[in-house]
Design an enzyme around this catalytic site. Structure first.
Site, PDB file in Angstrom:
ATOM      1  N   LYS A  76       4.162  -7.649  10.595  1.00 26.68           N
ATOM      2  CA  LYS A  76       5.424  -7.233  11.398  1.00 26.68           C
ATOM      3  C   LYS A  76       5.258  -7.885  12.676  1.00 26.68           C
ATOM      4  CE  LYS A  76       8.859  -4.243  10.532  1.00 26.68           C
ATOM      5  NZ  LYS A  76       9.262  -2.992   9.791  1.00 26.68           N
ATOM      6  N   LYS A  78       5.317 -13.535  -2.902  1.00 31.32           N
ATOM      7  CA  LYS A  78       5.203 -12.249  -3.552  1.00 31.32           C
ATOM      8  C   LYS A  78       6.719 -11.586  -3.478  1.00 31.32           C
ATOM      9  CE  LYS A  78       4.356  -8.375  -1.571  1.00 31.32           C
ATOM     10  NZ  LYS A  78       3.534  -7.306  -0.788  1.00 31.32           N
ATOM     11  N   LYS A 137      10.776  -6.101  -1.502  1.00 28.58           N
ATOM     12  CA  LYS A 137      11.909  -5.562  -1.125  1.00 28.58           C
ATOM     13  C   LYS A 137      12.463  -6.410   0.299  1.00 28.58           C
ATOM     14  CE  LYS A 137      10.682  -1.803  -2.200  1.00 28.58           C
ATOM     15  NZ  LYS A 137      10.370  -0.235  -2.361  1.00 28.58           N
TER      16      LYS A 137
HETATM   17  P1  TYM Z   1       5.185  -0.251  -2.616  1.00 29.91           P
HETATM   18  O1  TYM Z   1       5.992   0.941  -2.630  1.00 29.91           O
HETATM   19  O2  TYM Z   1       5.511  -1.321  -1.520  1.00 29.91           O
HETATM   20  O3  TYM Z   1       4.837  -0.859  -3.964  1.00 29.91           O
HETATM   21  C1  TYM Z   1       4.381   0.131  -5.133  1.00 29.91           C
HETATM   22  C2  TYM Z   1       3.564  -0.697  -5.977  1.00 29.91           C
HETATM   23  O4  TYM Z   1       3.965  -1.684  -6.348  1.00 29.91           O
HETATM   24  C3  TYM Z   1       2.960  -2.727  -6.354  1.00 29.91           C
HETATM   25  N1  TYM Z   1       3.747  -4.021  -6.117  1.00 29.91           N
HETATM   26  C4  TYM Z   1       3.451  -5.315  -6.538  1.00 29.91           C
HETATM   27  N2  TYM Z   1       2.544  -5.495  -7.480  1.00 29.91           N
HETATM   28  C5  TYM Z   1       2.470  -6.793  -7.940  1.00 29.91           C
HETATM   29  N3  TYM Z   1       3.413  -7.726  -7.462  1.00 29.91           N
HETATM   30  C6  TYM Z   1       4.298  -7.621  -6.607  1.00 29.91           C
HETATM   31  N4  TYM Z   1       5.061  -8.553  -6.142  1.00 29.91           N
HETATM   32  C7  TYM Z   1       4.261  -6.162  -5.878  1.00 29.91           C
HETATM   33  N5  TYM Z   1       5.189  -5.670  -5.035  1.00 29.91           N
HETATM   34  C8  TYM Z   1       4.862  -4.324  -4.962  1.00 29.91           C
HETATM   35  C9  TYM Z   1       2.186  -2.220  -4.981  1.00 29.91           C
HETATM   36  O5  TYM Z   1       1.058  -3.235  -4.989  1.00 29.91           O
HETATM   37  C10 TYM Z   1       2.346  -0.997  -5.367  1.00 29.91           C
HETATM   38  O6  TYM Z   1       1.144  -0.556  -6.009  1.00 29.91           O
HETATM   39  N6  TYM Z   1       1.674   1.861   0.263  1.00 29.91           N
HETATM   40  C11 TYM Z   1       1.952   1.866  -1.090  1.00 29.91           C
HETATM   41  C12 TYM Z   1       2.772   3.281  -1.664  1.00 29.91           C
HETATM   42  C13 TYM Z   1       1.620   4.088  -1.373  1.00 29.91           C
HETATM   43  C14 TYM Z   1       0.531   4.636  -2.236  1.00 29.91           C
HETATM   44  C15 TYM Z   1       0.043   5.782  -1.950  1.00 29.91           C
HETATM   45  C16 TYM Z   1       0.054   3.847  -3.375  1.00 29.91           C
HETATM   46  C17 TYM Z   1       1.743   5.480  -0.679  1.00 29.91           C
HETATM   47  N7  TYM Z   1       0.488   6.111  -0.840  1.00 29.91           N
HETATM   48  C18 TYM Z   1      -1.123   6.304  -2.526  1.00 29.91           C
HETATM   49  C19 TYM Z   1      -1.168   4.275  -3.980  1.00 29.91           C
HETATM   50  C20 TYM Z   1      -1.595   5.628  -3.501  1.00 29.91           C
HETATM   51  C21 TYM Z   1       2.967   0.951  -1.155  1.00 29.91           C
HETATM   52  O7  TYM Z   1       3.846   0.818  -0.178  1.00 29.91           O
HETATM   53  O8  TYM Z   1       3.621   0.491  -2.293  1.00 29.91           O
END
Ligand code: TYM
Length: 314
Positions: free
Chosen positions: A114, A193, A196
């Site tokens: 960011k 990658k 969103k």
């Molecule tokens: P988030 O919401 O961005 O994404 C959710 C999950 O999807 C995976 N992901 C991907 N995997 C492969 N290729 C991609 N292009 C891709 N985009 C997203 C992410 O790696 C994730 O596993 N911080 C986390 C949410 C979170 C969390 C937690 C996860 C909050 N607390 C505790 C595990 C444990 C996040 O922003 O994911």
């Protein structure tokens, strides 16, 4: 108490889930969650770092749970819960904030990205990894299935556990990430990658028209032997041994290949979409209420120990 190890993962309710979320997190969760005592969280307070629209956030929370159920998570076999309903998460995050340094948090990728883009990062985004550490550590989690982009966050969680244990005595388990190599980074329609925030997604539960539109706009590059961006996404849906001959026979026919990809995506998504349409808001509420109550029981027991250890319970 269950003999099984604990597994926990979460997805932010910041917008519609995409196939990167599905292959990176949901599918790996589905593949193993029954072998563990499993927790699947809706990270709604994390979503607040980027989303400032209450109606949208509320809708996203319903939608994420609907997505969890539609892809096949059985709520009787996993605790599906809403982060904000278990206030112990934000409470523990505060304690971790008091244990880590600013330079340590400045190394966080999400924050650095960011800042590098010249955007203003809010303090929630800055301390985001400590809320995530709390999510994981409150439940004595053993494994966290995630995509590659979350690796650093699990490292942060281990660090938070170590720092707390060193300061106040053994309390938290150090979790391990579970990242499947082949699907660790699902590319988006521009080859970067899928995310969103990059606007390059193929929606998991879009209509066929929305999926088609996204696939048709996958950026193709005519310099190589095959359109790599199309192939990389296609490889999520079909084995490479099947794809090889298809891409050879249709070399240069990008439209044909994209149409085949749309059909392959549809074959996987259509039955889940149908199931999703039958899930009501009432179904979602019931799942969230029951799951969050179960999560709360575990989290509040852990926090009463934590409060004693840090010295705030009298
Ligand atoms: P988030 O919401 O961005 O994404 C959710 C999950 O999807 C995976 N992901 C991907 N995997 C492969 N290729 C991609 N292009 C891709 N985009 C997203 C992410 O790696 C994730 O596993 N911080 C986390 C949410 C979170 C969390 C937690 C996860 C909050 N607390 C505790 C595990 C444990 C996040 O922003 O994911």
């Amino acid at each position: 108490m269950s003999e099984k190890k604990r597994l926990l993962t979460g997805l932010q309710s910041s917008g519609a889930l995409h196939i990167g979320n599905y292959f990176g997190a949901l599918k790996p969760f589905l593949n193993t969650y029954e072998e563990y005592e499993s927790f699947l969280m809706i990270a709604d307070y994390h979503a607040l770092t980027s989303l400032k629209n209450p109606e949208e956030l509320r809708q996203n929370i319903y939608n994420v749970v609907r997505d969890y159920l539609a892809v096949g998570v059985d709520p009787s076999k996993a605790v599906i819960f809403q982060q904000s309903r278990v206030q112990e998460h934000t409470e523990l995050a505060w304690i971790f904030d008091c244990l880590v340094t600013v330079p340590f948090l400045e190394l966080g990728h999400a924050y650095k990205d960011k800042v590098a883009k010249g955007l203003e990062a809010n303090a929630g985004l800055f301390t985001y990894p400590m809320l995530m550490a709390a999510d994981i550590l409150l439940y004595d989690t053993d494994v966290v299935p995630v995509g590659e982009d979350q690796r650093q966050h699990i490292e942060y969680a281990r660090e938070a556990a170590k720092k707390f244990n060193n300061a106040f005595g053994q309390t938290f388990k150090e979790p391990e990430e579970k990242i499947q190599k082949e699907i660790a980074v699902v590319p988006g329609i521009d080859g970067k990658k899928m995310s969103k925030s990059y606007g390059n997604t193929i929606p998991l539960f879009g209509t066929k028209e929305e999926v088609s539109k996204a696939v048709m706009s996958i950026v193709t590059d005519s310099s190589g032997e095959r359109p790599e961006n199309v192939y990389a996404i296609h490889a999520l849906f079909r084995s490479e041994s099947e794809l090889g001959p298809i891409y050879e026979t249709n070399a240069g026919k990008y439209k044909v290949l994209k149409e085949m990809l749309i059909e392959d995506i549809e074959a996987v998504i259509a039955p889940m979409r149908e199931k999703r349409n039958s899930i009501t808001d009432e179904d979602v509420k019931k799942v969230i209420e029951e799951g969050s109550a179960q999560a709360k029981t575990i989290a509040s027991a852990k926090m009463s120990d934590v409060r004693k250890k840090v010295g705030v319970s009298l």
